[in-house]
Design a protein around this motif. Structure first.
Motif, PDB file in Angstrom:
ATOM      1  N   UNK A   1       0.846  -1.190   0.000  1.00  0.00           N
ATOM      2  CA  UNK A   1       0.000   0.000   0.000  1.00  0.00           C
ATOM      3  C   UNK A   1       0.887   1.247   0.000  1.00  0.00           C
ATOM      4  N   UNK A   2       0.371   2.389  -0.450  1.00  0.00           N
ATOM      5  CA  UNK A   2       1.163   3.622  -0.420  1.00  0.00           C
ATOM      6  C   UNK A   2       1.703   3.915   0.973  1.00  0.00           C
ATOM      7  N   UNK A   3       2.977   4.302   1.033  1.00  0.00           N
ATOM      8  CA  UNK A   3       3.644   4.610   2.284  1.00  0.00           C
ATOM      9  C   UNK A   3       4.367   3.438   2.908  1.00  0.00           C
ATOM     10  N   UNK A   4       4.104   2.234   2.416  1.00  0.00           N
ATOM     11  CA  UNK A   4       4.747   1.044   2.982  1.00  0.00           C
ATOM     12  C   UNK A   4       6.137   0.847   2.382  1.00  0.00           C
ATOM     13  N   UNK A   5       6.957   0.063   3.067  1.00  0.00           N
ATOM     14  CA  UNK A   5       8.308  -0.214   2.597  1.00  0.00           C
ATOM     15  C   UNK A   5       8.266  -0.855   1.214  1.00  0.00           C
ATOM     16  N   UNK A   6       9.147  -0.388   0.349  1.00  0.00           N
ATOM     17  CA  UNK A   6       9.215  -0.917  -1.011  1.00  0.00           C
ATOM     18  C   UNK A   6      10.117  -2.146  -1.035  1.00  0.00           C
ATOM     19  N   UNK A   7       9.634  -3.206  -0.405  1.00  0.00           N
ATOM     20  CA  UNK A   7      10.291  -4.506  -0.415  1.00  0.00           C
ATOM     21  C   UNK A   7       9.491  -5.393  -1.355  1.00  0.00           C
ATOM     22  N   UNK A   8      10.122  -5.866  -2.430  1.00  0.00           N
ATOM     23  CA  UNK A   8       9.394  -6.566  -3.478  1.00  0.00           C
ATOM     24  C   UNK A   8      10.022  -7.917  -3.792  1.00  0.00           C
ATOM     25  N   UNK A   9       9.167  -8.873  -4.106  1.00  0.00           N
ATOM     26  CA  UNK A   9       9.578 -10.166  -4.648  1.00  0.00           C
ATOM     27  C   UNK A   9       8.918 -10.305  -6.012  1.00  0.00           C
ATOM     28  N   UNK A  10       9.721 -10.410  -7.059  1.00  0.00           N
ATOM     29  CA  UNK A  10       9.199 -10.524  -8.422  1.00  0.00           C
ATOM     30  C   UNK A  10       9.331 -11.967  -8.880  1.00  0.00           C
ATOM     31  N   UNK A  11       8.211 -12.561  -9.267  1.00  0.00           N
ATOM     32  CA  UNK A  11       8.167 -13.951  -9.705  1.00  0.00           C
ATOM     33  C   UNK A  11       8.004 -14.037 -11.221  1.00  0.00           C
ATOM     34  N   UNK A  12       8.474 -15.140 -11.786  1.00  0.00           N
ATOM     35  CA  UNK A  12       8.423 -15.312 -13.243  1.00  0.00           C
ATOM     36  C   UNK A  12       7.012 -15.531 -13.755  1.00  0.00           C
ATOM     37  N   UNK A  13       6.089 -15.883 -12.869  1.00  0.00           N
ATOM     38  CA  UNK A  13       4.688 -16.084 -13.253  1.00  0.00           C
ATOM     39  C   UNK A  13       3.804 -15.684 -12.076  1.00  0.00           C
ATOM     40  N   UNK A  14       2.536 -15.472 -12.353  1.00  0.00           N
ATOM     41  CA  UNK A  14       1.591 -15.077 -11.323  1.00  0.00           C
ATOM     42  C   UNK A  14       1.307 -16.268 -10.408  1.00  0.00           C
ATOM     43  N   UNK A  15       1.609 -16.186  -9.120  1.00  0.00           N
ATOM     44  CA  UNK A  15       1.360 -17.330  -8.230  1.00  0.00           C
ATOM     45  C   UNK A  15      -0.118 -17.689  -8.122  1.00  0.00           C
ATOM     46  N   UNK A  16      -0.995 -16.725  -8.402  1.00  0.00           N
ATOM     47  CA  UNK A  16      -2.428 -16.992  -8.333  1.00  0.00           C
ATOM     48  C   UNK A  16      -2.913 -17.792  -9.539  1.00  0.00           C
ATOM     49  N   UNK A  17      -2.057 -17.957 -10.529  1.00  0.00           N
ATOM     50  CA  UNK A  17      -2.427 -18.716 -11.725  1.00  0.00           C
ATOM     51  C   UNK A  17      -1.919 -20.157 -11.661  1.00  0.00           C
ATOM     52  N   UNK A  18      -1.269 -20.528 -10.555  1.00  0.00           N
ATOM     53  CA  UNK A  18      -0.784 -21.893 -10.381  1.00  0.00           C
ATOM     54  C   UNK A  18      -1.315 -22.444  -9.066  1.00  0.00           C
ATOM     55  N   UNK A  19      -1.156 -23.728  -8.866  1.00  0.00           N
ATOM     56  CA  UNK A  19      -1.534 -24.325  -7.594  1.00  0.00           C
ATOM     57  C   UNK A  19      -0.361 -24.210  -6.621  1.00  0.00           C
TER      58      UNK A  19
END
Length: 452
Positions: A407-425
């Motif tokens: 959310x805005x104002x939160x720490x910009x700590x990011x994990x970028x994945x090669x695919x959307x985890x919501x599209x896999x089991x």
């Protein structure tokens, strides 16, 4: 023109903020914090001449992963070795003692590399302090604390570290007198509390069921009983000393993380927390570590008292057979009730306990899904388990106001994945690559020069 120009803008197929909003497709960052999440049009005005723009294509963005129970220095010393075999047999593990300050520093830095490559931007060191100054491994004493402090001061920590003080031995005994002395003499200062935070204390109440050392109301299959690891002449005195430890830490304003795997140890911990809250009604985020044999009534009490649970699904999957051997056939069927904890409203953190297990959170999510059984809504199951590695650990850290979501104002700590985890089991998640890790708006890991 906007008043703020972004330092970094990422565009992706999905940006899962974990903040209750629909997935975004773009994220703007300034000064290490999220400036805005939305569509490409929403962030376009925030792009200036100096803005770094990453076009991530079909990739997905999550908040940085937070492993809420991981021994960083020990992991750096042992990796790629781990302590648990896949057949669930616990062992002492290989020993690589850290004898010098340089070796301890190198181990912490090595852990930072390992974790950054997994998208992990925060972790909890669950037990550092004078109780382990003479420990055989050298990964938990005050000398390790000093190396963490030096690396934090130099800006070289590649993850945010929350530490619990340890005034007894790791996996071993402690006494009330040494605990009380530690509370009054150990310095909890940090050069950068957002990068290194000494939040609380750890108490070993008992051992683990496979070793027949969990403090439980049940008799082990061989007729034996376990005792608390807290000093005392008999069970009542040990229980009273344990309770005094929890009360003293609570009065000092410190979070308590209790290693408790037996139902009797967990019950004792909850009794102590309830008493502490009656005497000083403040929620310090106390939590049960492991909680293998926690029962339904205790889960309800935990939710009411604000007591969290830090559990390892990978251990459940690996050790079910040896738990049945120790406690009787079928005992494992009611152990590690992860779904029941969530249903009761207990803040559940999934963790690796690395180097007990590998620190790969994707495998732990897959293990949790396996242990919990089939889900009616696979996407909702994934959402729930991802929160156990982002939102809930930030709550455990006492940092939910500034990290754990995008959310805005939160720490910009990011994990970028090669695919959307919501599209896999969840079972497929371990095959999804971590492509990029960002801490405080700065790239700390990039796979194969993908964004050079």
């Amino acid at each position: 023109m906007p008043t703020s120009v972004a330092d970094l803008v990422v565009r992706a197929a999905a940006v899962h903020t974990m903040a209750g909003a629909a997935p975004a497709t773009a994220l703007a960052v300034r000064d290490g914090r999220v400036l805005r999440a939305g569509t490409d049009a929403d962030v376009r005005e925030l792009i200036g001449p100096g803005t770094k723009v990453l076009n991530l294509g079909d990739r997905a963005v999550l908040p940085g992963i937070n492993d809420a129970h991981l021994h960083g220095a020990w992991l750096g010393a042992l990796w790629p070795a781990t302590l648990f075999a896949d057949d669930g047999t616990p062992g002492a593990g290989p020993e690589k003692p850290l004898r010098t300050a340089a070796e301890r520093r190198a181990a912490i830095l090595r852990a930072g590399e390992i974790l950054a490559a997994l998208g992990i931007t925060s972790y909890t060191e669950p037990g550092l302090g004078p109780g382990e100054d003479d420990g055989r491994i050298g990964a938990f004493g005050m000398s390790v604390v000093e190396q963490y402090r030096e690396l934090a001061a130099e800006g070289l920590l590649r993850a945010r570290v929350t530490a619990l003080w340890l005034y007894g031995e790791l996996d071993g005994p402690s006494t009330f007198d040494t605990f009380r002395t530690g509370l009054t003499t150990v310095d909890g200062s940090s050069p950068d509390p957002r990068r290194l935070n000494f939040r609380g204390v750890k108490i070993f109440a008992d051992g683990i069921p496979p070793m027949r050392s969990a403090y439980t109301h049940h008799c082990y299959a061989d007729g034996s009983h376990a005792h608390l690891l807290v000093g005392g002449a008999d069970d009542p005195e040990r229980e009273e000393n344990f309770t005094r430890m929890v009360l003293a830490a609570h009065e000092a304003g410190l979070q308590v993380g209790v290693h408790a795997t037996g139902d009797r140890a967990i019950e004792l911990m909850l009794d102590a927390v309830e008493r502490a809250r009656e005497e000083r009604d403040v929620d310090l985020g106390h939590y049960v570590i492991h909680g293998d044999l926690v029962n339904a009534a205790q889960l309800k009490r935990m939710a009411r008292l604000g007591v969290g649970l830090s559990a390892q699904a990978g251990i459940a999957v690996r050790t079910a057979g040896v738990v049945d051997t120790a406690l009787g056939l079928g005992s494992s069927e009611t152990a590690w009730p992860l779904q029941e904890a969530l249903d009761a409203g207990v803040p559940l953190c999934l963790t690796s306990d690395a180097p007990v297990l590998p620190p790969d959170w994707r495998k732990e999510i897959a293990a949790a899904d396996q242990w919990m059984g089939p889900a009616e809504d696979v996407r909702q199951r994934m959402e729930t388990l991802l929160r156990c590695y982002t939102v809930h650990p930030a709550q455990q850290d006492g940092a939910a106001s500034w990290k754990g979501t995008l959310a805005p104002g939160m720490a910009a700590d990011l994990c970028v994945l090669s695919a959307d985890p919501y599209a896999v089991t969840p079972a497929e998640l371990p095959e999804v690559e971590v492509d990029l890790t960002v801490l405080d708006g700065q790239i700390v890991f990039e796979r194969s020069g993908l964004f050079a």
